[in-house]
Design a protein around this motif. Sequence first.
Motif, short mmCIF file in Angstrom:
data_model
loop_
_atom_site.label_atom_id
_atom_site.label_comp_id
_atom_site.label_asym_id
_atom_site.label_seq_id
_atom_site.Cartn_x
_atom_site.Cartn_y
_atom_site.Cartn_z
N ARG A 122 -5.54 10.97 -9.04
CA ARG A 122 -5.21 9.72 -9.73
C ARG A 122 -4.49 10.02 -11.04
N GLN A 123 -4.97 11.08 -11.71
CA GLN A 123 -4.37 11.45 -12.99
C GLN A 123 -2.95 11.94 -12.81
N ALA A 124 -2.74 12.68 -11.71
CA ALA A 124 -1.39 13.18 -11.43
C ALA A 124 -0.44 12.01 -11.25
N LEU A 125 -0.94 10.96 -10.64
CA LEU A 125 -0.12 9.76 -10.48
C LEU A 125 0.20 9.16 -11.84
N ASP A 126 -0.83 9.04 -12.69
CA ASP A 126 -0.64 8.49 -14.02
C ASP A 126 0.39 9.28 -14.81
N GLU A 127 0.36 10.59 -14.61
CA GLU A 127 1.26 11.45 -15.38
C GLU A 127 2.60 11.63 -14.69
N GLY A 128 2.82 10.90 -13.62
CA GLY A 128 4.13 10.92 -12.96
C GLY A 128 4.37 12.12 -12.08
N GLU A 129 3.27 12.83 -11.80
CA GLU A 129 3.46 14.04 -10.99
C GLU A 129 3.24 13.82 -9.51
N ALA A 130 2.77 12.65 -9.17
CA ALA A 130 2.52 12.39 -7.74
C ALA A 130 3.33 11.19 -7.31
N GLU A 131 3.52 11.07 -6.02
CA GLU A 131 4.31 9.97 -5.49
C GLU A 131 3.51 8.68 -5.51
N HIS A 132 4.14 7.61 -5.93
CA HIS A 132 3.52 6.31 -5.74
C HIS A 132 3.57 5.99 -4.27
N GLN A 133 2.54 5.34 -3.78
CA GLN A 133 2.50 5.02 -2.36
C GLN A 133 3.01 3.60 -2.16
N PRO A 134 3.93 3.42 -1.26
CA PRO A 134 4.53 2.09 -1.11
C PRO A 134 3.69 1.09 -0.35
N THR A 135 2.69 1.54 0.36
CA THR A 135 1.88 0.58 1.13
C THR A 135 0.41 0.71 0.72
N VAL A 136 -0.34 -0.35 1.01
CA VAL A 136 -1.77 -0.32 0.72
C VAL A 136 -2.43 0.79 1.52
N GLU A 137 -2.01 0.91 2.80
CA GLU A 137 -2.60 1.94 3.64
C GLU A 137 -2.32 3.32 3.06
N GLY A 138 -1.10 3.51 2.59
CA GLY A 138 -0.73 4.80 2.00
C GLY A 138 -1.57 5.11 0.78
N MET A 139 -1.80 4.08 -0.03
CA MET A 139 -2.59 4.23 -1.24
C MET A 139 -4.02 4.61 -0.90
N LEU B 30 -12.20 4.49 -2.67
CA LEU B 30 -10.85 4.46 -3.24
C LEU B 30 -10.96 4.58 -4.75
N VAL B 31 -10.29 5.60 -5.30
CA VAL B 31 -10.33 5.80 -6.75
C VAL B 31 -8.97 5.45 -7.30
N CYS B 32 -8.87 4.33 -7.95
CA CYS B 32 -7.53 3.85 -8.29
C CYS B 32 -7.59 2.80 -9.37
N SER B 33 -7.70 3.18 -10.64
CA SER B 33 -7.91 2.12 -11.62
C SER B 33 -6.62 1.46 -12.06
N ARG B 34 -5.53 2.21 -12.00
CA ARG B 34 -4.27 1.57 -12.38
C ARG B 34 -3.40 1.50 -11.15
N ILE B 35 -3.35 0.34 -10.57
CA ILE B 35 -2.70 0.26 -9.25
C ILE B 35 -1.30 -0.29 -9.38
N ASP B 36 -0.38 0.35 -8.76
CA ASP B 36 0.98 -0.19 -8.69
C ASP B 36 1.05 -1.22 -7.59
N ARG B 37 2.02 -2.04 -7.67
CA ARG B 37 2.21 -3.02 -6.59
C ARG B 37 2.47 -2.29 -5.29
N ALA B 38 1.99 -2.84 -4.23
CA ALA B 38 2.13 -2.17 -2.94
C ALA B 38 3.58 -2.16 -2.46
N ASP B 39 4.35 -3.18 -2.82
CA ASP B 39 5.73 -3.17 -2.36
C ASP B 39 6.62 -2.62 -3.47
#
Lengths: 130, 260, 103
Positions: C60-77, C92-101
């Motif tokens: 999750r932290q890697a995502l926050d720091e821009g090191e991981a790919e955002h997942q475009p779908t809910v299933e992917g997330m 599911l560990v995800c406190s800051r969620i990007d929009r699915a689309d």
Amino acid sequence: MLGELESNGRIVVCDLEAGLGTLLRVQAGQLDVALVVAQPTAKSIEVARRAVRIASTTSRVMLIANRVRSNADVELIREGVAWEGGDIVIVPDDPEVARADEEGLAPIDAAPNGPGVRAVEALAALLEPA
Amino acid sequence: MRVAIAGKGGAGKSVVTGTLARVLGRRGERVLALDSDLLPGLTLSLGADAPERPPLLDAAERGEDDRWRLKKGIGPVRAVQRFSTPAPDGVRVLQAGKAPPEGTQAIMPALQAYYKVIHRLARTPAFGEWALIADLPAGARQLAYDWAPFADTVLVVVEPTSQSLLTARRIMRVAGARPGVTVAAIANKVKVPADRERIETFLGELVAASLPADPAVAAAERIGAAVIDYAPRSPVLAAIERLADELAEDGPSQRSRLTR
Amino acid sequence: MKIAVAGKGGVGKTTIAGTLARTLARRGNEVLAFDADVNPMLGVSLGVGSERTEQLVAVRQALDEGEAEHQPTVEGMEQAFGAAGPDGVWLLVCSRIDRADPG
């Protein structure tokens, strides 16, 4: 977001950030039930009082009195929260649950037959869709 | 002295912050306690009265660009003079504000004013001799540290539980990344010596203070009283007095003194 | 059904949420345990273990720091930031969620 996670009768149990931040952002329809947890301390009761007021505007609310040792504890919580929503869900203080937390274990694995886990089982029965 | 206190929710941050502030106040220090929490907690631990509304609401206004700013003539000194509230033992409290039911928007001016004031405190000469003691929001969120930019010491309060230890480790990593900041742990609610050892082993260093589990402190928490008022003979208070001694010592390598 | 557990830090929110998720699952429900706390601990109370929980936090932290790919779908997330817990609970560990689309 929560709405997207819910599908085909799946139940989503969401552990919110401590405090009121997320509750303040919830809109009507996004939550079915808000479980507001307090223990018998002035600070947690104060937070619960506010949480109940905020959540009541958008969803059904249940008050959970946790780590309770006596009726006096329950009443302390009831009065401090100014709870008028009927029954309070009581989860008694359970040293085995405390020990599970300390050890980093799930209470349902480490203390499945204790009063703490039993109380949460009763809560589950109340919450389940009919 | 410029100290920020961090830790997982419920570990005892407010108790440590409030008691330390009162102890220093009793010693004749000029103390400013900084409360960035949007929920009540520190005022109770200080034994102070909570203001009806955030005093700093009157300190801010919208500029031409529609952004909040401190009103003309209000800097850290005026802000503390006019908008801090009193606690016992001469302690002054500056609070960001408490979230009302309608949401934080209502108190946004106060939050903005608080943020601006605390970011100027370290370089305001008038506060050079003051002890600045700040209670940080619960948890490990990076942003939490923006709420105590003046701190040269971060004390992380840890209970001997798995979750508290994990959180403390997360916090100490983040806090330790800031240059010039001493980070040390405070063991709280210690029941047996093995509790303290467990904390020290997990974190890989000695704790700066060890506060015992004390039913008198739990009783104070139950009714919302300050430990220093409700349980003046508590060993927790004695431990915080010793911590105050350590923090007051001047000189280099504060970290090694704190963790010896 | 969407249930949220709220309260001051330290009251036992996470312990109750984790235990409730397991209990509901044992009663035959399909359960997603969602850790929206910025200091994620739900995995521990769920029975996933401290180490696995810390791994999910790192993702999750890697995502926050821009090191991981955002997942475009809910299933992917759910796959990227989740883990299977006991009794079939999905964590599911995800406190800051990007929009699915992606739009």
